[in-house]
Enzyme design. Structure first.
Site, PDB file in Angstrom:
ATOM      1  N   ARG A 281      -8.680   9.718 -21.439  1.00 54.62           N
ATOM      2  CA  ARG A 281      -9.037  10.619 -20.324  1.00 54.62           C
ATOM      3  C   ARG A 281      -7.840  10.871 -19.419  1.00 54.62           C
ATOM      4  O   ARG A 281      -7.668  11.959 -18.880  1.00 54.62           O
ATOM      5  CB  ARG A 281     -10.182  10.013 -19.515  1.00 54.62           C
ATOM      6  CG  ARG A 281     -11.531  10.104 -20.190  1.00 54.62           C
ATOM      7  CD  ARG A 281     -12.621   9.533 -19.323  1.00 54.62           C
ATOM      8  NE  ARG A 281     -12.541   8.086 -19.215  1.00 54.62           N
ATOM      9  CZ  ARG A 281     -12.812   7.389 -18.101  1.00 54.62           C
ATOM     10  NH1 ARG A 281     -13.155   8.023 -16.993  1.00 54.62           N
ATOM     11  NH2 ARG A 281     -12.755   6.080 -18.099  1.00 54.62           N
TER      12      ARG A 281
ATOM     13  N   ASP B 180     -16.210   4.177 -23.635  1.00 58.90           N
ATOM     14  CA  ASP B 180     -17.037   4.801 -22.600  1.00 58.90           C
ATOM     15  C   ASP B 180     -18.362   5.284 -23.189  1.00 58.90           C
ATOM     16  O   ASP B 180     -18.435   5.582 -24.391  1.00 58.90           O
ATOM     17  CB  ASP B 180     -16.298   5.982 -21.977  1.00 58.90           C
ATOM     18  CG  ASP B 180     -15.112   5.548 -21.131  1.00 58.90           C
ATOM     19  OD1 ASP B 180     -15.138   4.429 -20.610  1.00 58.90           O
ATOM     20  OD2 ASP B 180     -14.160   6.338 -20.990  1.00 58.90           O
TER      21      ASP B 180
ATOM     22  N   ASP C 101     -13.841  13.512 -17.910  1.00 56.66           N
ATOM     23  CA  ASP C 101     -14.707  13.711 -19.073  1.00 56.66           C
ATOM     24  C   ASP C 101     -15.975  14.399 -18.587  1.00 56.66           C
ATOM     25  O   ASP C 101     -15.994  14.939 -17.478  1.00 56.66           O
ATOM     26  CB  ASP C 101     -14.992  12.392 -19.813  1.00 56.66           C
ATOM     27  CG  ASP C 101     -15.773  11.380 -18.962  1.00 56.66           C
ATOM     28  OD1 ASP C 101     -16.239  11.729 -17.854  1.00 56.66           O
ATOM     29  OD2 ASP C 101     -15.926  10.229 -19.425  1.00 56.66           O
TER      30      ASP C 101
ATOM     31  N   TYR D 223      -7.637   7.492 -32.222  1.00 56.62           N
ATOM     32  CA  TYR D 223      -8.754   8.302 -31.711  1.00 56.62           C
ATOM     33  C   TYR D 223      -8.618   9.745 -32.187  1.00 56.62           C
ATOM     34  O   TYR D 223      -7.510  10.252 -32.377  1.00 56.62           O
ATOM     35  CB  TYR D 223      -8.750   8.323 -30.178  1.00 56.62           C
ATOM     36  CG  TYR D 223      -8.918   6.985 -29.510  1.00 56.62           C
ATOM     37  CD1 TYR D 223     -10.182   6.505 -29.160  1.00 56.62           C
ATOM     38  CD2 TYR D 223      -7.809   6.199 -29.198  1.00 56.62           C
ATOM     39  CE1 TYR D 223     -10.322   5.280 -28.524  1.00 56.62           C
ATOM     40  CE2 TYR D 223      -7.950   4.970 -28.568  1.00 56.62           C
ATOM     41  CZ  TYR D 223      -9.217   4.520 -28.233  1.00 56.62           C
ATOM     42  OH  TYR D 223      -9.348   3.305 -27.615  1.00 56.62           O
TER      43      TYR D 223
END
Length: 225
Positions: free
Chosen positions: A178, A44, A86, A72
């Site tokens: 997310r 993203d 987000d 991550y």
């Protein structure tokens, strides 16, 4: 005269904040002056970290890279949420999270670890009926999305300073971090959103091996002159 081999290359790039994955591909494509350039797994715009870009014959390997395990790190904020989960959308308060204990948070994290079913966020690039769902979301339309099986093999809380918690996650292709923020907030009944995300690994490839995109582009241009 020896025939020139078809061009092939794999680039490990540290995607900058607020760049789309396609922005990176476009930069590399323009530097190489060839059409066959693609990336192996979207990040993203508000995420940073490892992006694998394949060029020439190596574009045939994109699916192989995409299928590999991802790692991550980042930050979730408890007590509020956003429409996109987000910082792309406005932050809306939900409930005060300061009563939560680390054990309670780890308990909810444990429920989101392993083989789970996950509903992708509305603001994602998934196609439903031939349309990207984020396009419908931006028009205020709701799209019905079915839960998808994903595996979160590791979900570790590395810092807890409420309302923020830092995490490290190892997961399969198709996992939305997310959505993990959303689901964690729902389990704790305080809401949550992701304020920071960095992809640190894809398979055996690590972020430490990645190059700055602008420096890489300059290097490619010199090599292709």
């Amino acid at each position: 005269m020896q025939e020139e081999k078809p061009f092939e290359a794999v680039y490990l790039i540290n995607k900058p904040y607020e760049w789309t994955s396609f922005d990176v591909v476009k930069k590399v494509r323009n530097a190489l002056k060839i059409k066959k350039v693609g990336h192996a797994g979207t990040l993203d715009p508000l995420a940073t970290g490892l992006l694998i870009v394949c060029a020439g014959k190596k574009t045939k390997s994109i699916d192989t890279y995409q299928a590999q395990e991802k790692e991550y790190t980042g930050t979730f904020v408890l007590g509020s949420t956003t429409e996109s989960f987000d910082l792309e959308r406005e932050v809306v308060p939900v409930a005060d999270p300061l009563h939560l204990t680390l054990d309670q948070i780890k308990g909810a994290v444990a429920e989101l670890t392993g083989d789970i079913l996950q509903i992708p966020p509305m603001h994602s690039a998934i196609k439903v009926d031939g349309k990207r769902v984020y396009e419908s979301a931006r028009k205020g339309k709701t799209v019905q999305m079915d839960p998808r099986p994903v595996t979160v093999s590791e979900f570790e809380i590395t810092r807890c300073q409420l309302p923020e918690i830092d995490f490290r996650i190892v997961c399969t292709k198709g996992t939305y971090i997310r959505s993990l923020a959303r689901d964690l907030g729902e389990k704790l009944q305080v809401g949550a959103y992701m304020s920071k995300l960095t992809r640190t690994r894809i398979g055996e490839f690590k972020l430490e091996q990645a190059e700055d995109v602008l420096k890489l582009v300059e290097k490619i241009k010199k090599e292709r002159e």
